[in-house]
Design a protein around this motif. Structure first.
Motif, PDB file in Angstrom:
ATOM      1  N   PRO A 192       0.799  -1.234   0.000  1.00  0.00           N
ATOM      2  CA  PRO A 192       0.000   0.000   0.000  1.00  0.00           C
ATOM      3  C   PRO A 192       0.831   1.284   0.000  1.00  0.00           C
ATOM      4  CG  PRO A 192      -0.797  -1.554   1.656  1.00  0.00           C
ATOM      5  CD  PRO A 192       0.550  -2.029   1.208  1.00  0.00           C
ATOM      6  N   PHE A 193       2.139   1.184   0.143  1.00  0.00           N
ATOM      7  CA  PHE A 193       2.978   2.378   0.276  1.00  0.00           C
ATOM      8  C   PHE A 193       3.963   2.519  -0.882  1.00  0.00           C
ATOM      9  CE2 PHE A 193       1.776   0.854   4.488  1.00  0.00           C
ATOM     10  CZ  PHE A 193       1.221   1.987   5.059  1.00  0.00           C
ATOM     11  N   GLN A 194       3.547   2.157  -2.067  1.00  0.00           N
ATOM     12  CA  GLN A 194       4.444   2.171  -3.215  1.00  0.00           C
ATOM     13  C   GLN A 194       4.286   3.394  -4.118  1.00  0.00           C
ATOM     14  OE1 GLN A 194       6.881  -0.402  -3.510  1.00  0.00           O
ATOM     15  NE2 GLN A 194       6.043  -0.573  -1.422  1.00  0.00           N
ATOM     16  N   ASN A 195       3.472   4.360  -3.707  1.00  0.00           N
ATOM     17  CA  ASN A 195       3.193   5.516  -4.572  1.00  0.00           C
ATOM     18  C   ASN A 195       4.292   6.573  -4.546  1.00  0.00           C
ATOM     19  OD1 ASN A 195       0.734   4.443  -5.404  1.00  0.00           O
ATOM     20  ND2 ASN A 195      -0.368   5.356  -3.680  1.00  0.00           N
ATOM     21  N   HIS A 196       5.070   6.628  -3.476  1.00  0.00           N
ATOM     22  CA  HIS A 196       6.118   7.634  -3.400  1.00  0.00           C
ATOM     23  C   HIS A 196       7.291   7.119  -2.576  1.00  0.00           C
ATOM     24  CE1 HIS A 196       2.795   8.625  -0.518  1.00  0.00           C
ATOM     25  NE2 HIS A 196       3.766   8.385   0.335  1.00  0.00           N
ATOM     26  N   ARG A 197       8.441   7.757  -2.789  1.00  0.00           N
ATOM     27  CA  ARG A 197       9.690   7.294  -2.178  1.00  0.00           C
ATOM     28  C   ARG A 197       9.876   7.792  -0.760  1.00  0.00           C
ATOM     29  NH1 ARG A 197      14.495   8.152  -3.862  1.00  0.00           N
ATOM     30  NH2 ARG A 197      15.183   5.982  -3.907  1.00  0.00           N
ATOM     31  N   GLN A 198       9.145   8.825  -0.364  1.00  0.00           N
ATOM     32  CA  GLN A 198       9.310   9.406   0.965  1.00  0.00           C
ATOM     33  C   GLN A 198       8.053   9.173   1.785  1.00  0.00           C
ATOM     34  OE1 GLN A 198      12.304  11.322   1.918  1.00  0.00           O
ATOM     35  NE2 GLN A 198      11.467  10.737   3.902  1.00  0.00           N
ATOM     36  N   LEU A 199       8.161   8.383   2.824  1.00  0.00           N
ATOM     37  CA  LEU A 199       7.022   8.143   3.707  1.00  0.00           C
ATOM     38  C   LEU A 199       6.804   9.335   4.627  1.00  0.00           C
ATOM     39  CD1 LEU A 199       7.791   4.478   4.844  1.00  0.00           C
ATOM     40  CD2 LEU A 199       5.917   5.169   3.343  1.00  0.00           C
ATOM     41  N   SER A 200       5.542   9.629   4.897  1.00  0.00           N
ATOM     42  CA  SER A 200       5.240  10.635   5.910  1.00  0.00           C
ATOM     43  C   SER A 200       5.387   9.982   7.286  1.00  0.00           C
ATOM     44  CB  SER A 200       3.817  11.150   5.741  1.00  0.00           C
ATOM     45  OG  SER A 200       2.876  10.121   6.028  1.00  0.00           O
ATOM     46  N   ILE A 201       5.377  10.781   8.332  1.00  0.00           N
ATOM     47  CA  ILE A 201       5.490  10.227   9.688  1.00  0.00           C
ATOM     48  C   ILE A 201       4.316   9.295   9.973  1.00  0.00           C
ATOM     49  CG2 ILE A 201       5.458  10.792  12.142  1.00  0.00           C
ATOM     50  CD1 ILE A 201       6.932  13.348  11.510  1.00  0.00           C
ATOM     51  N   LYS A 202       3.125   9.721   9.580  1.00  0.00           N
ATOM     52  CA  LYS A 202       1.936   8.891   9.811  1.00  0.00           C
ATOM     53  C   LYS A 202       2.026   7.586   9.032  1.00  0.00           C
ATOM     54  CE  LYS A 202      -3.106   8.910   9.712  1.00  0.00           C
ATOM     55  NZ  LYS A 202      -4.336   9.690   9.406  1.00  0.00           N
ATOM     56  N   GLU A 203       2.469   7.660   7.789  1.00  0.00           N
ATOM     57  CA  GLU A 203       2.598   6.449   6.976  1.00  0.00           C
ATOM     58  C   GLU A 203       3.622   5.489   7.564  1.00  0.00           C
ATOM     59  OE1 GLU A 203       1.560   7.856   2.408  1.00  0.00           O
ATOM     60  OE2 GLU A 203       3.536   8.343   3.278  1.00  0.00           O
ATOM     61  N   SER A 204       4.726   6.031   8.033  1.00  0.00           N
ATOM     62  CA  SER A 204       5.757   5.170   8.616  1.00  0.00           C
ATOM     63  C   SER A 204       5.253   4.506   9.895  1.00  0.00           C
ATOM     64  CB  SER A 204       7.026   5.977   8.902  1.00  0.00           C
ATOM     65  OG  SER A 204       6.809   6.960   9.891  1.00  0.00           O
ATOM     66  N   GLU A 205       4.457   5.227  10.678  1.00  0.00           N
ATOM     67  CA  GLU A 205       3.888   4.648  11.887  1.00  0.00           C
ATOM     68  C   GLU A 205       2.898   3.543  11.540  1.00  0.00           C
ATOM     69  OE1 GLU A 205       2.224   8.008  13.855  1.00  0.00           O
ATOM     70  OE2 GLU A 205       4.111   8.599  14.820  1.00  0.00           O
ATOM     71  N   THR A 206       2.083   3.771  10.516  1.00  0.00           N
ATOM     72  CA  THR A 206       1.119   2.765  10.085  1.00  0.00           C
ATOM     73  C   THR A 206       1.833   1.525   9.567  1.00  0.00           C
ATOM     74  OG1 THR A 206      -0.489   4.481   9.487  1.00  0.00           O
ATOM     75  CG2 THR A 206      -0.814   2.287   8.532  1.00  0.00           C
ATOM     76  N   LEU A 207       2.860   1.746   8.759  1.00  0.00           N
ATOM     77  CA  LEU A 207       3.625   0.621   8.213  1.00  0.00           C
ATOM     78  C   LEU A 207       4.255  -0.200   9.339  1.00  0.00           C
ATOM     79  CD1 LEU A 207       5.999   0.819   5.131  1.00  0.00           C
ATOM     80  CD2 LEU A 207       6.598  -0.525   7.143  1.00  0.00           C
ATOM     81  N   THR A 208       4.806   0.490  10.331  1.00  0.00           N
ATOM     82  CA  THR A 208       5.437  -0.202  11.451  1.00  0.00           C
ATOM     83  C   THR A 208       4.435  -1.035  12.230  1.00  0.00           C
ATOM     84  OG1 THR A 208       7.145   1.494  11.690  1.00  0.00           O
ATOM     85  CG2 THR A 208       6.708   0.123  13.609  1.00  0.00           C
ATOM     86  N   LEU A 209       3.250  -0.479  12.471  1.00  0.00           N
ATOM     87  CA  LEU A 209       2.209  -1.221  13.195  1.00  0.00           C
ATOM     88  C   LEU A 209       1.769  -2.453  12.415  1.00  0.00           C
ATOM     89  CD1 LEU A 209      -0.012   1.698  14.579  1.00  0.00           C
ATOM     90  CD2 LEU A 209       1.525   0.207  15.878  1.00  0.00           C
ATOM     91  N   GLU A 210       1.644  -2.316  11.108  1.00  0.00           N
ATOM     92  CA  GLU A 210       1.274  -3.461  10.265  1.00  0.00           C
ATOM     93  C   GLU A 210       2.362  -4.526  10.311  1.00  0.00           C
ATOM     94  OE1 GLU A 210      -1.485  -4.054   8.631  1.00  0.00           O
ATOM     95  OE2 GLU A 210      -2.475  -2.163   9.109  1.00  0.00           O
ATOM     96  N   LEU A 211       3.595  -4.092  10.333  1.00  0.00           N
ATOM     97  CA  LEU A 211       4.723  -5.018  10.382  1.00  0.00           C
ATOM     98  C   LEU A 211       4.740  -5.784  11.706  1.00  0.00           C
ATOM     99  CD1 LEU A 211       7.074  -5.780   8.521  1.00  0.00           C
ATOM    100  CD2 LEU A 211       8.451  -4.042   9.669  1.00  0.00           C
TER     101      LEU A 211
END
Length: 248
Positions: free
Chosen positions: A15-34
C-alpha cells in the motif's frame, strides 16, 4: 504459518508504493502493520530477517519482542517456540514478596530494569534459550537508529533509484549480519571463545560482572553444541552445474 519476504512485501509494503518518501503517519502505520504480522509467527529464514532490518529501528525491535512475548513466543523472530519461563511465574521474588503479594514497586520502571539486569536468567522470560537471546542481541545492536520516514525509498519493492554507497553497495547502512551466519564461519572451540570475547566488548550481557564468567561458559557450551549439530556432507559426485540443475 511462517512470515516470508514476499508476505511482508504483499501485506505490509504494497500500500505504500506511490512515493519514495514516507510521511510520519505512513511510517507509523507501516510499522504497526509489520508488528502485527510478525508478532504471531516466526520468520522463515535469514534472508527475510536481514530484509526486515531495513524497515525497523532498535526501538521497534524492542516492541516486537514484547508483542511476541505477549503471544507466548520467543522474542527472536526466527523462532516459533515459547520463552523458557515466565519471569513472574518462575521468579516470584522479582515482583512479589515472600508472601506472594505484589510488590509496591512492581510499577516502577527503574526497579524493574534493575531486577532484570541483576537476574542472570531474566532472558529466559523473553527467549527460549541463551542462544536465541544472543542471536537477538547481536541482531538488534546492528539496527540503524534512523526513523523509517527518513529512509528514502527503503520501503519500495521495486526501486529504480536505489541509494548506493561509494562502495556501490545498496543500502549498506541497513545491512546486518546474523549471529548464526557468523557462527557457521567458525570452526573451532578457540573461534567460539574469541567470538564470546567480541560479544563482551560489545556489551552484550544481561547481568552484572558477578555472573559474566558463568554466562560466558554457558554460552561457549551452547555455541559448541550448536556447531556440533551442523553436519557438512561432501558430495562425491557433484552435478556439473551445481544447484542450478535443481531448477530444471
Amino acid at each position: 504459518m511462517t512470515v516470508t519476504l514476499q508476505k511482508i512485501q504483499d501485506e505490509v509494503l504494497k500500500p505504500f508504493q506511490n512515493h519514495r518518501q514516507l510521511s510520519i503517519k505512513e511510517s507509523e502505520t507501516l510499522t504497526l502493520e509489520l508488528l502485527a504480522l510478525l508478532c504471531d509467527d516466526e520468520i522463515d529464514n535469514g534472508t527475510t530477517l536481514k530484509y526486515l532490518a531495513k524497515l525497523i529501528t532498535p526501538t521497534t525491535y524492542d516492541d516486537l519482542i514484547e508483542e511476541r512475548n505477549l503471544n507466548h513466543l520467543c522474542g527472536y523472530p526466527m523462532c516459533g517456540r515459547a520463552p523458557e519461563r515466565n519471569s513472574q511465574e518462575h521468579n516470584p521474588s522479582l515482583l512479589h514478596g515472600n508472601s506472594g503479594v505484589m510488590s509496591p514497586h512492581h510499577n516502577d520502571a527503574l526497579i524493574r530494569k534493575f531486577l532484570w539486569e541483576n537476574n542472570p536468567y531474566a532472558y529466559l522470560s523473553k527467549f527460549c534459550s541463551k542462544f536465541h537471546f544472543r542471536c537477538s542481541q547481536f541482531y538488534q545492536v546492528q539496527l540503524n537508529e534512523n526513523a523509517l520516514f527518513s529512509r528514502t525509498g527503503i520501503h519500495l519493492i521495486n526501486d529504480t533509484l536505489k541509494h548506493t554507497t561509494p562502495g556501490n553497495v545498496e543500502n549498506d547502512e541497513y545491512q546486518v549480519t546474523l549471529f548464526e551466519d557468523l557462527l557457521r564461519e567458525k570452526t573451532s572451540e578457540e573461534d567460539v571463545k574469541s567470538l564470546v570475547v567480541g560479544l563482551k566488548k560489545l556489551g552484550l550481557h544481561s547481568s552484572t560482572d558477578d555472573t559474566v564468567n558463568a554466562e560466558d561458559k554457558l554460552l561457549e557450551d551452547e555455541l559448541s553444541q550448536w556447531l556440533s549439530d551442523i553436519k557438512i556432507v561432501e558430495n562425491a559426485n557433484p552435478p556439473l552445474l551445481g544447484d542450478l540443475e535443481k531448477d530444471d
